[in-house]
Design a protein around this motif. Sequence first.
Motif, PDB file in Angstrom:
ATOM      1  N   GLN A  34      65.683  60.522   1.995  1.00 26.28           N
ATOM      2  CA  GLN A  34      65.053  61.438   2.952  1.00 26.28           C
ATOM      3  C   GLN A  34      63.647  61.762   2.442  1.00 26.28           C
ATOM      4  O   GLN A  34      63.475  62.466   1.455  1.00 26.28           O
ATOM      5  CB  GLN A  34      65.885  62.718   3.085  1.00 26.28           C
ATOM      6  CG  GLN A  34      67.342  62.486   3.444  1.00 26.28           C
ATOM      7  CD  GLN A  34      67.529  62.264   4.930  1.00 26.28           C
ATOM      8  OE1 GLN A  34      66.564  62.289   5.712  1.00 26.28           O
ATOM      9  NE2 GLN A  34      68.776  62.063   5.350  1.00 26.28           N
ATOM     10  N   LEU A  35      62.648  61.205   3.124  1.00 28.22           N
ATOM     11  CA  LEU A  35      61.261  61.284   2.659  1.00 28.22           C
ATOM     12  C   LEU A  35      60.441  62.297   3.447  1.00 28.22           C
ATOM     13  O   LEU A  35      60.573  62.410   4.668  1.00 28.22           O
ATOM     14  CB  LEU A  35      60.590  59.922   2.792  1.00 28.22           C
ATOM     15  CG  LEU A  35      61.133  58.779   1.930  1.00 28.22           C
ATOM     16  CD1 LEU A  35      60.611  57.457   2.449  1.00 28.22           C
ATOM     17  CD2 LEU A  35      60.784  58.984   0.473  1.00 28.22           C
ATOM     18  N   THR A  36      59.588  63.022   2.736  1.00 32.63           N
ATOM     19  CA  THR A  36      58.522  63.804   3.352  1.00 32.63           C
ATOM     20  C   THR A  36      57.199  63.142   2.978  1.00 32.63           C
ATOM     21  O   THR A  36      56.883  62.984   1.791  1.00 32.63           O
ATOM     22  CB  THR A  36      58.532  65.259   2.859  1.00 32.63           C
ATOM     23  OG1 THR A  36      59.777  65.865   3.191  1.00 32.63           O
ATOM     24  CG2 THR A  36      57.400  66.050   3.519  1.00 32.63           C
ATOM     25  N   ASP A  95      58.663  63.871   8.350  1.00 29.80           N
ATOM     26  CA  ASP A  95      59.899  63.521   7.640  1.00 29.80           C
ATOM     27  C   ASP A  95      60.494  62.260   8.244  1.00 29.80           C
ATOM     28  O   ASP A  95      60.448  62.061   9.471  1.00 29.80           O
ATOM     29  CB  ASP A  95      60.927  64.651   7.748  1.00 29.80           C
ATOM     30  CG  ASP A  95      60.457  65.923   7.063  1.00 29.80           C
ATOM     31  OD1 ASP A  95      59.758  65.811   6.045  1.00 29.80           O
ATOM     32  OD2 ASP A  95      60.804  67.018   7.543  1.00 29.80           O
ATOM     33  N   THR A  96      61.038  61.404   7.398  1.00 30.42           N
ATOM     34  CA  THR A  96      61.738  60.213   7.871  1.00 30.42           C
ATOM     35  C   THR A  96      62.843  59.883   6.886  1.00 30.42           C
ATOM     36  O   THR A  96      62.846  60.370   5.758  1.00 30.42           O
ATOM     37  CB  THR A  96      60.782  59.023   8.036  1.00 30.42           C
ATOM     38  OG1 THR A  96      61.440  57.966   8.735  1.00 30.42           O
ATOM     39  CG2 THR A  96      60.323  58.494   6.670  1.00 30.42           C
ATOM     40  N   SER A  97      63.800  59.062   7.311  1.00 28.11           N
ATOM     41  CA  SER A  97      64.900  58.685   6.424  1.00 28.11           C
ATOM     42  C   SER A  97      65.077  57.173   6.432  1.00 28.11           C
ATOM     43  O   SER A  97      64.845  56.506   7.443  1.00 28.11           O
ATOM     44  CB  SER A  97      66.203  59.371   6.853  1.00 28.11           C
ATOM     45  OG  SER A  97      66.599  58.940   8.137  1.00 28.11           O
ATOM     46  N   LEU A  98      65.482  56.637   5.285  1.00 21.51           N
ATOM     47  CA  LEU A  98      65.749  55.217   5.120  1.00 21.51           C
ATOM     48  C   LEU A  98      67.145  55.059   4.527  1.00 21.51           C
ATOM     49  O   LEU A  98      67.516  55.781   3.601  1.00 21.51           O
ATOM     50  CB  LEU A  98      64.721  54.570   4.197  1.00 21.51           C
ATOM     51  CG  LEU A  98      63.264  54.624   4.641  1.00 21.51           C
ATOM     52  CD1 LEU A  98      62.355  54.144   3.513  1.00 21.51           C
ATOM     53  CD2 LEU A  98      63.044  53.788   5.889  1.00 21.51           C
ATOM     54  N   ASP A  99      67.919  54.111   5.053  1.00 23.57           N
ATOM     55  CA  ASP A  99      69.253  53.856   4.528  1.00 23.57           C
ATOM     56  C   ASP A  99      69.168  53.023   3.250  1.00 23.57           C
ATOM     57  O   ASP A  99      68.505  51.983   3.214  1.00 23.57           O
ATOM     58  CB  ASP A  99      70.107  53.111   5.552  1.00 23.57           C
ATOM     59  CG  ASP A  99      70.455  53.961   6.760  1.00 23.57           C
ATOM     60  OD1 ASP A  99      70.258  55.198   6.696  1.00 23.57           O
ATOM     61  OD2 ASP A  99      70.910  53.394   7.775  1.00 23.57           O
ATOM     62  N   LEU A 100      69.849  53.482   2.201  1.00 23.11           N
ATOM     63  CA  LEU A 100      69.931  52.712   0.963  1.00 23.11           C
ATOM     64  C   LEU A 100      71.161  51.823   0.966  1.00 23.11           C
ATOM     65  O   LEU A 100      71.068  50.630   0.713  1.00 23.11           O
ATOM     66  CB  LEU A 100      69.952  53.655  -0.247  1.00 23.11           C
ATOM     67  CG  LEU A 100      68.680  54.474  -0.458  1.00 23.11           C
ATOM     68  CD1 LEU A 100      68.844  55.410  -1.649  1.00 23.11           C
ATOM     69  CD2 LEU A 100      67.478  53.570  -0.663  1.00 23.11           C
ATOM     70  N   TYR A 101      72.335  52.394   1.245  1.00 22.22           N
ATOM     71  CA  TYR A 101      73.551  51.588   1.314  1.00 22.22           C
ATOM     72  C   TYR A 101      74.682  52.382   1.943  1.00 22.22           C
ATOM     73  O   TYR A 101      74.675  53.615   1.968  1.00 22.22           O
ATOM     74  CB  TYR A 101      73.981  51.088  -0.068  1.00 22.22           C
ATOM     75  CG  TYR A 101      74.426  52.195  -1.013  1.00 22.22           C
ATOM     76  CD1 TYR A 101      75.752  52.606  -1.084  1.00 22.22           C
ATOM     77  CD2 TYR A 101      73.510  52.813  -1.845  1.00 22.22           C
ATOM     78  CE1 TYR A 101      76.152  53.611  -1.938  1.00 22.22           C
ATOM     79  CE2 TYR A 101      73.903  53.816  -2.709  1.00 22.22           C
ATOM     80  CZ  TYR A 101      75.224  54.214  -2.758  1.00 22.22           C
ATOM     81  OH  TYR A 101      75.619  55.218  -3.598  1.00 22.22           O
ATOM     82  N   ASP A 102      75.646  51.652   2.478  1.00 23.88           N
ATOM     83  CA  ASP A 102      76.894  52.215   2.978  1.00 23.88           C
ATOM     84  C   ASP A 102      77.966  51.881   1.953  1.00 23.88           C
ATOM     85  O   ASP A 102      78.308  50.710   1.769  1.00 23.88           O
ATOM     86  CB  ASP A 102      77.229  51.612   4.346  1.00 23.88           C
ATOM     87  CG  ASP A 102      78.477  52.237   4.970  1.00 23.88           C
ATOM     88  OD1 ASP A 102      79.281  52.843   4.237  1.00 23.88           O
ATOM     89  OD2 ASP A 102      78.655  52.103   6.199  1.00 23.88           O
ATOM     90  N   GLY A 103      78.485  52.877   1.270  1.00 19.50           N
ATOM     91  CA  GLY A 103      79.467  52.650   0.218  1.00 19.50           C
ATOM     92  C   GLY A 103      80.696  51.909   0.687  1.00 19.50           C
ATOM     93  O   GLY A 103      81.323  51.166  -0.079  1.00 19.50           O
TER      94      GLY A 103
END
Length: 242
Positions: A66-68, A111-119
Motif C-alpha cells: 500500500q503506497l503513498t 494512494d495506490t496498492s500493488l499485489d505482491l502475492y496470494d498465499g
Amino acid sequence: MAEQYSNPTRRRFLSGIGASTAVALSGCSGGPSSSSDDGNSESQAADAVQFLNNDIETVGGVTQSQLTIENTAEEALDFTVSVNLLIGTDGIYGDLTDSAEVSIPAEEQADTSLDLYDGDNLSRLAIHEIQNGYFSLAYAVDGTEVSFQEFGEKPRQYVSFKIRYDGEWSGALGTEGGQRSISGVGDSHLPVDNSASIVSGNAQKRDTGSSALTVQILVDGDVVAEQSTTAEYGVAQVSESI
C-alpha cells in the motif's frame, strides 16, 4: 509468520520490512526534474515522484504493498508504478509482478496498492522461502527502477525435493541430519536443509495408477538426481551428495 495467511486486515509483511522499505523508497528518488523539449515523461516521472509510505498488508488472503506517492513536480503526472517480487535467488521459486496506472496533480499525493502475492496460490516451497526471508522487492516508475531490496542472507545453494504424480503418494525425505515422512496428492515441491551434504528421498504410489511417479533432487532449480516408476503402488527413490 504462518499466521499471516489468516486474512488479518492490517499486518506487517515480515518483521521490520514495512518500515525499512518505506525509508528506502522515500530516499531513492531525486528531486523534481524540469520539462524537456523532447517530452521524456518517463524519466520526468521517475525523478519527480517520491514514495512517502509503504505499508505491507494482507487483505483477503492477498499480500499487498500500500503506497503513498507524492508528485513533487509543478505539473500533473500520469505514470505506471510497478513491483517485482522474486522468491529465492534470482526468482527460481517465483517471479511475481503487478502494476497500476497513477495520476497525481502537481505537488499533491495519491494512494495506490500493488499485489505482491496470494498465499493460497503459492507452493509450499515459495511460502517457505518468503517466511525465511529469501526474496527481493523491486519498485519501478514507468519502467525505471527506483528501489531494490534483497532480504535474507543467500545460502550457499538452494536444495529441494520434487514429487511429480497425479495421484496420492507417500514417502520419506532426509539428510544426514535426520529423516521425515511426507505425503500428498499431486505434484509437490519441498524445501531441504540448504546446508545438507547428502539428500535422499522416496515416494510410493497409493493407488494402482499406471502413470509415472517421478522424484527429483534439485540444486538451485536444476535437477541433479531423478527416478521414475509406472508400476502399481510403485516406489521411486533417489539419493545424492550435494
